[in-house]
Enzyme design. Structure first.
Site, PDB file in Angstrom:
ATOM      1  N   GLU A 172      -6.816   4.438   8.169  1.00 41.66           N
ATOM      2  CA  GLU A 172      -6.662   5.876   7.852  1.00 41.66           C
ATOM      3  C   GLU A 172      -7.950   6.425   7.244  1.00 41.66           C
ATOM      4  OE1 GLU A 172      -3.022   5.482   5.635  1.00 41.66           O
ATOM      5  OE2 GLU A 172      -1.997   4.971   7.505  1.00 41.66           O
TER       6      GLU A 172
ATOM      7  N   LYS B  57       0.017   4.291  -0.285  1.00 40.67           N
ATOM      8  CA  LYS B  57      -0.665   5.470   0.293  1.00 40.67           C
ATOM      9  C   LYS B  57      -0.461   6.676  -0.630  1.00 40.67           C
ATOM     10  CE  LYS B  57      -0.234   3.285   4.741  1.00 40.67           C
ATOM     11  NZ  LYS B  57      -0.121   3.355   6.174  1.00 40.67           N
TER      12      LYS B  57
ATOM     13  N   GLU C 233      -5.161  -5.270  10.912  1.00 43.00           N
ATOM     14  CA  GLU C 233      -4.163  -4.214  11.067  1.00 43.00           C
ATOM     15  C   GLU C 233      -4.443  -3.428  12.349  1.00 43.00           C
ATOM     16  OE1 GLU C 233      -2.251  -2.993   7.122  1.00 43.00           O
ATOM     17  OE2 GLU C 233      -4.039  -1.788   7.353  1.00 43.00           O
TER      18      GLU C 233
ATOM     19  N   SER D   6       3.538  -2.110  10.380  1.00 42.12           N
ATOM     20  CA  SER D   6       4.991  -2.110  10.603  1.00 42.12           C
ATOM     21  C   SER D   6       5.660  -3.439  10.237  1.00 42.12           C
ATOM     22  CB  SER D   6       5.323  -1.710  12.044  1.00 42.12           C
ATOM     23  OG  SER D   6       4.893  -0.378  12.294  1.00 42.12           O
TER      24      SER D   6
ATOM     25  N   HIS E 285      -9.509   0.786   5.322  1.00 42.45           N
ATOM     26  CA  HIS E 285      -8.207   1.041   5.950  1.00 42.45           C
ATOM     27  C   HIS E 285      -8.412   1.988   7.141  1.00 42.45           C
ATOM     28  CE1 HIS E 285      -4.140   2.405   6.634  1.00 42.45           C
ATOM     29  NE2 HIS E 285      -3.748   1.314   5.990  1.00 42.45           N
TER      30      HIS E 285
ATOM     31  N   ASN F  59       0.864  -1.193   0.000  1.00 39.46           N
ATOM     32  CA  ASN F  59       0.000   0.000   0.000  1.00 39.46           C
ATOM     33  C   ASN F  59       0.896   1.237   0.000  1.00 39.46           C
ATOM     34  OD1 ASN F  59      -1.811   2.041   0.497  1.00 39.46           O
ATOM     35  ND2 ASN F  59      -2.374   1.333   2.551  1.00 39.46           N
TER      36      ASN F  59
ATOM     37  N   GLY G  56       2.362   2.291  10.769  1.00 39.17           N
ATOM     38  CA  GLY G  56       3.257   3.434  10.603  1.00 39.17           C
ATOM     39  C   GLY G  56       4.002   3.830  11.863  1.00 39.17           C
TER      40      GLY G  56
HETATM   41  P1  PGA Z   1       2.899   0.312   7.689  1.00 36.75           P
HETATM   42  O1  PGA Z   1       1.445   0.500   7.070  1.00 36.75           O
HETATM   43  O2  PGA Z   1       3.474  -0.945   7.108  1.00 36.75           O
HETATM   44  O3  PGA Z   1       3.664   1.542   7.277  1.00 36.75           O
HETATM   45  O4  PGA Z   1       2.738   0.212   9.170  1.00 36.75           O
HETATM   46  C1  PGA Z   1       0.586  -0.588   6.928  1.00 36.75           C
HETATM   47  C2  PGA Z   1      -0.732  -0.174   6.350  1.00 36.75           C
HETATM   48  O5  PGA Z   1      -1.145   0.979   6.551  1.00 36.75           O
HETATM   49  O6  PGA Z   1      -1.390  -0.966   5.672  1.00 36.75           O
END
Ligand code: PGA
Length: 251
Positions: A97, A14, A167, A212, A95, A12, A173
């Protein structure tokens, strides 16, 4: 126990990459990746077509990070499932976010999953608990109720096509991944929930872990019995780290 589910690594991106970076990244990944695991890249909307072109005739697939909750019409700035189905195979819905920054509810996510599945896109549904929920030990019931509400009313034939990404919000992140035991524990609860929905669903649906994931922790996480792959954010923006995670899925 071995399963017939093929491992799946999703990147992803983003709201990152320039056009040339996106094409370069997709080209490097598609040249080097082996065929054992399924690989999909999720670039920003405007790069979907150029990235899809860059990976044509390779094993790598492409998907969108979001989709509209309406079929068509006066929704300025939105992109429908049917539009996406002409340019890519996958879509991410729910997601964290989107849920946190754009106030998407489980009902919105449910609607998006339904429209995407009807348009024959493969859906990755994201679910996961915030830190405060984990700290009081309510993570399992929180995640299962998100799952229930996000998939409400979808028939087993559609459910069987859906990939679920667990997740935990506190791991996205942050550089603090869930332990492999925590990832396995939740993946196992999700699989039990799937089996309660319909016969064989628990064996059909893939369950990913996201939050992460790096080359350093991927092998241990991907080795877990109920974890069928990873949804990777930051580490998907460099071909070396993403390819190393893909390689870990093949061990
Ligand atoms: P990340 O993001 O690997 O940077 O923690 C994962 C995600 O948002 O799917």
């Amino acid at each position: 126990m071995t399963t017939s589910r093929r491992k799946f690594i999703a990147g992803n991106w983003k709201m990152n990459t320039t056009l040339s970076e996106a094409i370069g990244l997709a080209t490097e990944i598609s040249r080097s990746v082996s065929r054992d695991a399924e690989i999909a890249l999720f670039p920003p909307f405007p790069w979907l077509m150029p990235v899809a072109q860059a990976v044509t005739d390779t094993e790598v697939k492409v998907g969108a990070q979001n989709v509209a909750k309406a079929e068509s019409g006066a929704f300025t700035g939105e992109v429908s499932a049917r539009m996406l189905a002409d340019v890519c195979q996958y879509v991410i819905v729910g997601h964290s976010e989107r849920r946190q920054l754009f106030n998407e509810t489980d009902a919105d996510v449910n609607c998006k999953a339904q429209l995407a599945a009807e348009a024959e896109l493969s859906v990755i549904l994201c679910i996961g608990e915030p830190l405060a929920v984990r700290q009081v030990g309510d993570h399992e019931s929180y995640v299962l109720s998100q799952l229930e509400a996000s998939l409400h009313g979808l028939p087993p034939s559609i459910l069987a096509q859906i990939t679920i990404a667990y997740e935990p919000v506190w791991a996205i992140g942050t550089g603090v991944a869930a332990t492999s035991e925590d990832a396995q524990e939740m993946a196992s609860s999700i699989r039990v929930w799937l089996s309660s929905r319909s016969r064989d669903l628990d064996q059909q649906c893939r369950i990913l872990y996201g939050g992460s994931v790096t080359p350093a922790n991927a092998t241990e996480i991907l080795r877990q019995q109920d974890v069928d792959g990873a949804l990777v954010g930051s580490a998907s923006l460099q071909s070396e780290s993403f390819l190393a995670i893909c390689a870990a899925a093949e061990c």
